[in-house]
Enzyme design. Structure first.
Site, PDB file in Angstrom:
ATOM      1  N   ASP A  31       0.882  -1.125   0.071  1.00  6.63           N
ATOM      2  CA  ASP A  31      -0.085   0.026   0.180  1.00  6.63           C
ATOM      3  C   ASP A  31       1.134   1.286  -0.013  1.00  6.63           C
ATOM      4  OD1 ASP A  31      -2.094   2.025   0.952  1.00  6.63           O
ATOM      5  OD2 ASP A  31      -3.236   0.337   1.234  1.00  6.63           O
ATOM      6  N   ASN A  32       0.392   2.411  -0.619  1.00  7.80           N
ATOM      7  CA  ASN A  32       1.237   3.826  -0.588  1.00  7.80           C
ATOM      8  C   ASN A  32       0.448   4.599   0.518  1.00  7.80           C
ATOM      9  OD1 ASN A  32      -1.058   4.293  -1.913  1.00  7.80           O
ATOM     10  ND2 ASN A  32      -0.160   5.330  -3.706  1.00  7.80           N
ATOM     11  N   LEU A  33      -0.275   4.117   0.915  1.00  3.87           N
ATOM     12  CA  LEU A  33      -1.088   4.699   2.159  1.00  3.87           C
ATOM     13  C   LEU A  33      -1.760   6.125   1.504  1.00  3.87           C
ATOM     14  CD1 LEU A  33       1.497   4.679   5.203  1.00  3.87           C
ATOM     15  CD2 LEU A  33      -0.534   3.049   4.462  1.00  3.87           C
ATOM     16  N   THR A 145     -16.685  -3.095  -9.736  1.00  2.00           N
ATOM     17  CA  THR A 145     -17.839  -2.589  -9.377  1.00  2.00           C
ATOM     18  C   THR A 145     -18.911  -2.994 -10.224  1.00  2.00           C
ATOM     19  OG1 THR A 145     -19.016  -0.324  -8.998  1.00  2.00           O
ATOM     20  CG2 THR A 145     -17.358  -0.385 -10.794  1.00  2.00           C
ATOM     21  N   SER A 187     -19.203   7.517 -13.959  1.00  2.52           N
ATOM     22  CA  SER A 187     -18.336   8.641 -13.430  1.00  2.52           C
ATOM     23  C   SER A 187     -16.833   8.139 -14.073  1.00  2.52           C
ATOM     24  CB  SER A 187     -18.252   8.609 -11.786  1.00  2.52           C
ATOM     25  OG  SER A 187     -17.608   7.369 -11.626  1.00  2.52           O
ATOM     26  N   TYR A 189     -14.538   7.527 -12.284  1.00  2.00           N
ATOM     27  CA  TYR A 189     -14.181   6.678 -11.338  1.00  2.00           C
ATOM     28  C   TYR A 189     -14.585   4.997 -12.055  1.00  2.00           C
ATOM     29  CZ  TYR A 189     -15.088   2.726  -8.348  1.00  2.00           C
ATOM     30  OH  TYR A 189     -15.343   1.439  -7.693  1.00  2.00           O
ATOM     31  N   HIS A 190     -15.796   5.082 -12.393  1.00  2.00           N
ATOM     32  CA  HIS A 190     -16.364   3.853 -12.750  1.00  2.00           C
ATOM     33  C   HIS A 190     -15.849   3.493 -14.157  1.00  2.00           C
ATOM     34  CE1 HIS A 190     -19.706   4.843  -9.901  1.00  2.00           C
ATOM     35  NE2 HIS A 190     -19.586   3.680  -9.690  1.00  2.00           N
ATOM     36  N   LYS A 193     -12.938   1.385 -13.950  1.00  2.00           N
ATOM     37  CA  LYS A 193     -12.986  -0.001 -13.753  1.00  2.00           C
ATOM     38  C   LYS A 193     -13.540  -0.775 -14.963  1.00  2.00           C
ATOM     39  CE  LYS A 193     -12.494   0.019  -9.016  1.00  2.00           C
ATOM     40  NZ  LYS A 193     -11.834  -1.028  -8.479  1.00  2.00           N
ATOM     41  N   ASN A 248     -23.930   4.605   4.560  1.00  2.00           N
ATOM     42  CA  ASN A 248     -23.342   4.810   5.970  1.00  2.00           C
ATOM     43  C   ASN A 248     -23.518   6.512   6.220  1.00  2.00           C
ATOM     44  OD1 ASN A 248     -22.623   2.286   6.268  1.00  2.00           O
ATOM     45  ND2 ASN A 248     -20.402   2.619   5.793  1.00  2.00           N
ATOM     46  N   ARG A 249     -23.717   7.062   5.129  1.00  2.00           N
ATOM     47  CA  ARG A 249     -23.912   8.720   5.055  1.00  2.00           C
ATOM     48  C   ARG A 249     -25.269   8.865   5.934  1.00  2.00           C
ATOM     49  NH1 ARG A 249     -21.924  12.840   2.616  1.00  2.00           N
ATOM     50  NH2 ARG A 249     -23.715  13.699   1.585  1.00  2.00           N
ATOM     51  N   ARG A 330     -24.927  14.666  -9.386  1.00  2.00           N
ATOM     52  CA  ARG A 330     -24.385  13.770 -10.133  1.00  2.00           C
ATOM     53  C   ARG A 330     -25.364  13.673 -11.684  1.00  2.00           C
ATOM     54  NH1 ARG A 330     -22.542   8.553  -6.819  1.00  2.00           N
ATOM     55  NH2 ARG A 330     -22.196   9.544  -5.099  1.00  2.00           N
ATOM     56  N   GLU A 332     -27.082  11.276 -13.499  1.00  2.00           N
ATOM     57  CA  GLU A 332     -27.449  10.073 -13.250  1.00  2.00           C
ATOM     58  C   GLU A 332     -28.999   9.857 -13.635  1.00  2.00           C
ATOM     59  OE1 GLU A 332     -26.433   8.497  -9.471  1.00  2.00           O
ATOM     60  OE2 GLU A 332     -27.612   9.770  -8.483  1.00  2.00           O
TER      61      GLU A 332
HETATM   62  N1  USQ Z   1     -26.632   9.475  -2.968  1.00  2.00           N
HETATM   63  C1  USQ Z   1     -27.634  10.124  -2.290  1.00  2.00           C
HETATM   64  N2  USQ Z   1     -27.306  10.898  -1.222  1.00  2.00           N
HETATM   65  C2  USQ Z   1     -25.845  10.857  -0.612  1.00  2.00           C
HETATM   66  C3  USQ Z   1     -25.055  10.078  -1.349  1.00  2.00           C
HETATM   67  C4  USQ Z   1     -25.446   9.544  -2.549  1.00  2.00           C
HETATM   68  O1  USQ Z   1     -28.766  10.374  -2.674  1.00  2.00           O
HETATM   69  O2  USQ Z   1     -25.618  11.616   0.298  1.00  2.00           O
HETATM   70  C5  USQ Z   1     -26.937   8.558  -4.343  1.00  2.00           C
HETATM   71  C6  USQ Z   1     -26.064   8.980  -5.079  1.00  2.00           C
HETATM   72  O3  USQ Z   1     -26.666  10.030  -6.079  1.00  2.00           O
HETATM   73  C7  USQ Z   1     -26.146   7.774  -6.031  1.00  2.00           C
HETATM   74  C8  USQ Z   1     -26.306   6.495  -5.083  1.00  2.00           C
HETATM   75  O4  USQ Z   1     -26.764   7.418  -3.926  1.00  2.00           O
HETATM   76  O5  USQ Z   1     -27.276   7.464  -6.875  1.00  2.00           O
HETATM   77  C9  USQ Z   1     -24.966   5.827  -4.764  1.00  2.00           C
HETATM   78  O6  USQ Z   1     -24.017   6.639  -4.322  1.00  2.00           O
HETATM   79  P1  USQ Z   1     -22.785   6.170  -3.149  1.00  2.00           P
HETATM   80  O7  USQ Z   1     -21.850   7.377  -3.186  1.00  2.00           O
HETATM   81  O8  USQ Z   1     -23.289   5.429  -2.293  1.00  2.00           O
HETATM   82  O9  USQ Z   1     -21.955   5.188  -4.320  1.00  2.00           O
HETATM   83  P2  USQ Z   1     -21.100   5.342  -5.570  1.00  2.00           P
HETATM   84  O10 USQ Z   1     -20.811   6.613  -5.984  1.00  2.00           O
HETATM   85  O11 USQ Z   1     -21.847   4.533  -6.698  1.00  2.00           O
HETATM   86  O12 USQ Z   1     -19.689   4.589  -5.318  1.00  2.00           O
HETATM   87  C10 USQ Z   1     -19.807   3.465  -4.205  1.00  2.00           C
HETATM   88  C11 USQ Z   1     -18.282   3.157  -4.037  1.00  2.00           C
HETATM   89  C12 USQ Z   1     -17.566   2.731  -5.178  1.00  2.00           C
HETATM   90  C13 USQ Z   1     -18.398   1.470  -5.647  1.00  2.00           C
HETATM   91  C14 USQ Z   1     -19.844   1.816  -5.725  1.00  2.00           C
HETATM   92  C15 USQ Z   1     -20.577   0.360  -6.263  1.00  2.00           C
HETATM   93  O13 USQ Z   1     -17.624   4.338  -3.682  1.00  2.00           O
HETATM   94  O14 USQ Z   1     -16.248   2.247  -4.775  1.00  2.00           O
HETATM   95  O15 USQ Z   1     -17.790   0.604  -6.673  1.00  2.00           O
HETATM   96  O16 USQ Z   1     -20.400   2.344  -4.750  1.00  2.00           O
HETATM   97  S1  USQ Z   1     -21.763   0.846  -7.249  1.00  2.00           S
HETATM   98  O17 USQ Z   1     -22.560   2.083  -6.977  1.00  2.00           O
HETATM   99  O18 USQ Z   1     -22.590  -0.170  -7.421  1.00  2.00           O
HETATM  100  O19 USQ Z   1     -21.221   0.904  -8.724  1.00  2.00           O
END
Ligand code: USQ
Length: 408
Positions: A31-33, A145, A187, A189-190, A193, A248-249, A330, A332
């Site tokens: 890991d690079n921390l 992902t 995004s 990030y996505h 992947k 979690n938020r 976003r 989306e």
């Molecule tokens: N969202 C809200 N309110 C918030 C935060 C997010 O409504 O306060 C919404 C976003 O707009 C989005 C959804 O919740 O529609 C998911 O957002 P997220 O931040 O929980 O997840 P995401 O950005 O997609 O990324 C997370 C991880 C990433 C992983 C991905 C799996 O950070 O590493 O790859 O989840 S997935 O979502 O299935 O692509």
């Protein structure tokens, strides 16, 4: 097994190291921390107090567990050191988490886009390239992902990576093929992947590397059986607008009486998995390596799907929290359905933790316990996907109000 865990200091990496070490495996964290440096850059900290990697390893060893090893190597930037390490140590398996994993962080600015692309793509390519260069036949397990599939509503079940298609030939006959499910990143990030997937396809075909790609949903929860064993083994928990994930938020927002930040209508449906199930899935995947010459093995690593507004309502029912519907930073779909198969992990014996059962424990054990560490000003998610969306957020009076006082 001797296992190299690239990115073993991160949110899924750390509990995976402990889970596999508890099973008696020899774990080497590489890991690079960088995740700790990002905290410094953003001026935020994990909700849970986190010790240095060395201190965490000392505590684990003092519990009488199989010691962990740590190597400070930047997988994306130090190719020669990575290659030498792999060539000398010759692990049986490599788990690759060493990527920048937050979508909002990847969209913050052009600098963050560049960093995410160069870090993630180089990290994956360096691992594959080095494995071939030193003739290492290790099983590579990569954390991908669910987001590679995109979130448009098609109605059909999303398969585990490969889609059977029929092509009409010149003769009029039909030919059958299985192709990678069309990539549709939401995004930068996505997108990285999605690029990873192509790298894996090539190296599995050309060099017969044995590769498993785990298409993981959104992880919720904090503790696993091992992180619970000592306060100093606790996992990180991100709640800020860039790294905090949605459920979690909502949990910490409820704990500090901050209105739950639903983006848009909250009609986005996403796949979820508890952190304990996440580490168990990685163990199951390690037990089922493909053989040399096989195509990349792809699992959908998720256990249930939920709509964001349903989650907000669930957390609100459990805690009495208010819900705020905010302009979505976003780009989306406002509303989407999602049907996903995860048959492979269920067949291997995964017994999923259900959100309805585990949620209240998380609220009490983590969110309320560490609520005193929350900086409310870091809760809003302000990283916008386009300039137009950024402008809408800037001028939204509701968001300004929550950002400052979090209330009424
Ligand atoms: N969202 C809200 N309110 C918030 C935060 C997010 O409504 O306060 C919404 C976003 O707009 C989005 C959804 O919740 O529609 C998911 O957002 P997220 O931040 O929980 O997840 P995401 O950005 O997609 O990324 C997370 C991880 C990433 C992983 C991905 C799996 O950070 O590493 O790859 O989840 S997935 O979502 O299935 O692509």
């Amino acid at each position: 097994m001797k296992i190299a865990v690239l990115g073993g200091d991160g949110f899924v990496g750390w509990p995976t190291c402990l889970h596999m070490a508890a099973k008696g495996h020899e774990i080497h964290i590489i890991d690079n921390l960088s995740r700790r440096w990002v905290d410094t850059e953003l001026g935020v900290q994990s909700l849970t107090p986190m010790d240095s990697i060395q201190e965490r390893m000392r505590v684990w060893r003092d519990l009488g567990e199989t010691p962990l090893h740590f190597h400070l190597i930047d997988v994306a930037g130090e190719y020669e050191r990575l290659k030498s390490w792999l060539g000398e140590e010759r692990p049986d398996a490599i788990i690759h988490f060493a990527e920048q994993r937050a979508a909002p962080y990847s969209m913050k600015s052009d600098r963050h886009k560049n960093y995410t692309v160069s870090n993630n793509v180089n990290a994956s390519h360096n691992v594959l390239n080095a494995m071939v260069a030193v003739g290492l036949d290790a099983h590579l397990v990569h954390l991908g992902t669910m987001g590679v599939y995109g979130y448009s509503t098609v109605g059909a079940t999303i398969p585990e990576g490969y889609l059977p298609v029929q092509l009409k030939l010149e003769s009029g006959e039909m030919a059958e093929q299985e192709i990678l499910y069309p990539a549709n990143p939401g995004s930068v990030y996505h997108m990285t992947k999605c690029l990873d997937q192509l790298l894996f396809q090539f190296y599995a075909k050309n060099d017969r590397l044995r590769i498993t790609d785990l298409h993981q949903g959104i992880v919720w929860g904090t503790h696993t059986d091992q992180t619970r064993r000592h306060d100093q083994l606790i996992n990180r928990f991100d709640y800020d607008g860039d790294y905090g994930t949605v459920l979690n938020r909502f949990l910490i927002q409820a704990a500090v009486d901050y209105p739950l930040t639903v983006h848009g209508t909250g009609g986005q449906t996403r796949a979820f998995i508890h952190i304990q199930d996440s580490v168990r899935c990685i163990e199951l995947a390690l037990q089922e390596p493909p053989t040399a010459g096989d195509r990349v093995r792809i699992f959908n690593q998720m256990t249930e799907t939920h709509r964001v507004r349903d989650l907000a309502e669930l957390v609100s029912r459990l805690t009495g929290a208010r819900i705020a519907y905010l302009p979505n930073p976003r780009k989306e779909a406002d509303e989407n359905d999602l049907v996903v198969t995860n048959k492979q992990f269920l067949a291997l014996g995964l017994d999923p933790i259900k959100l309805e059962d585990g949620l209240l424990n998380e609220v009490v054990d983590v969110a309320q316990k560490y609520a005193y560490r929350i900086d409310r000003s870091r809760i809003p998610s302000v990283s916008a996907w386009t300039k137009e969306r950024a402008a809408r957020i800037e001028t939204n009076p509701e968001r300004q109000k929550f950002a400052v006082v979090g209330g009424d």
